[in-house]
Design an enzyme around this catalytic site. Structure first.
Site, PDB file in Angstrom:
ATOM      1  N   ASP A  37       0.848  -1.179   0.000  1.00 24.96           N
ATOM      2  CA  ASP A  37       0.000   0.000   0.000  1.00 24.96           C
ATOM      3  C   ASP A  37       0.896   1.247   0.000  1.00 24.96           C
ATOM      4  O   ASP A  37       2.106   1.150   0.216  1.00 24.96           O
ATOM      5  CB  ASP A  37      -0.873  -0.042   1.260  1.00 24.96           C
ATOM      6  CG  ASP A  37      -1.669   1.223   1.470  1.00 24.96           C
ATOM      7  OD1 ASP A  37      -2.425   1.602   0.564  1.00 24.96           O
ATOM      8  OD2 ASP A  37      -1.526   1.844   2.540  1.00 24.96           O
ATOM      9  N   LYS A  45     -12.026   5.954  -2.848  1.00 22.82           N
ATOM     10  CA  LYS A  45     -12.429   7.176  -2.171  1.00 22.82           C
ATOM     11  C   LYS A  45     -13.921   7.501  -2.293  1.00 22.82           C
ATOM     12  O   LYS A  45     -14.507   8.041  -1.350  1.00 22.82           O
ATOM     13  CB  LYS A  45     -11.569   8.348  -2.653  1.00 22.82           C
ATOM     14  CG  LYS A  45     -10.076   8.159  -2.385  1.00 22.82           C
ATOM     15  CD  LYS A  45      -9.801   7.648  -0.972  1.00 22.82           C
ATOM     16  CE  LYS A  45      -8.335   7.326  -0.741  1.00 22.82           C
ATOM     17  NZ  LYS A  45      -8.115   6.527   0.478  1.00 22.82           N
TER      18      LYS A  45
END
Length: 269
Positions: free
Chosen positions: A12, A53
């Site tokens: 990540d 998001k």
């Protein structure tokens, strides 16, 4: 037949490789909700962290306290069009925040060197869209981080907690088996991504979302405060399903050794 060995580490970004404390997404989400007349807390904002998001916004609005506040301000429940509008507002703010929080986590550059020495390919996934991370990737490269593969959330339908982005790394890097991959992430969504892809998983706790402190704030704590804060951060991720939990990526190498040991014994994720 030779025993399997790790071939790829899929990492990540925010909270794992850059942006100690994963501060950039936090600030951006809190700002767009404030502009919409709804005050949200850091704790509320961090609950869906790691997801794509727009999905993050959707999950925030599904929290009862935030939805109630939204209805008080707007006189109706939130709609999909509200999510679209919040996401539209998010992008430019998020890019600015990422630009402010692109410093690599100490030791990340050395980790890349050691992974290369082990002939382990380096992939990556993120909850950010491609347009959000372009500047961050350039800054990361200047600081010694240049992975073999980067898959953004908008480049793999069903990413996080789904396996799509992680599996796209496997395909692009031509890794023979998902069991030869380890996914490293600071959020439950990112760990679920790795588990759903059939990979080994490692949760980083103190550099990311579970801790939430910037590097300066963490370093300013006393030793007792660090111990107490660490206990709380580890508790947040203890049930996320990760095969291993570590403080940060500087503690990754012994995990890689243990995964290779388990692979040699015929164990799989």
């Amino acid at each position: 037949m030779e025993p399997l060995q790790l071939k790829a580490a899929i990492l990540d970004w925010a909270g794992t490789l850059v942006d100690f404390g994963s501060r950039a997404p936090l600030h951006a989400f809190m700002q767009i909700f404030a502009e919409a007349g709804v005050t949200v807390s850091e704790e509320q904002t961090r609950i869906p962290m790691g997801t794509e998001k727009k999905e993050h916004i959707r999950q925030m609005l599904q929290q009862n306290s935030i939805q109630t506040a939204w209805q008080v301000v707007h006189g109706r429940p939130s709609q999909e069009s509200d999510i679209d509008e919040l996401y539209r507002r998010l992008a430019p703010i998020q890019i600015q925040e990422i630009d402010r929080h692109s410093q690599i986590i100490p030791g990340a550059d050395k980790l890349f060197v050691r992974l290369r020495e082990r002939n382990i390919r380096i992939g990556s996934t993120t909850g950010y869209s491609r347009i959000m991370i372009e500047g961050m990737l350039a800054k990361a490269q200047q600081q010694g981080l240049e992975p073999d593969c980067v898959i953004a959330a908008d480049e793999a339908v069903g990413a996080r907690p789904g396996p799509a982005a992680a599996l796209k790394n496997v395909i692009e890097m031509e890794i023979p088996s998902v069991s030869q991959c380890v996914k490293i992430d600071d959020t439950a969504a990112g760990i679920h991504e790795g588990r759903n892809a059939g990979m080994w998983t490692v949760a980083v706790v103190l550099s990311g979302n579970a801790s939430g402190l910037s590097l300066g704030s963490w370093q300013a704590l006393s030793e007792e405060e660090k111990r107490n804060h660490s206990i709380g951060a580890y508790q947040k991720l203890e049930n996320c399903g990760a095969h291993y939990l570590i403080d940060d990526i500087n503690k990754l190498e012994p995990v890689l050794v243990d995964i290779n040991r388990r692979l040699a014994l015929g164990q799989r994720p």
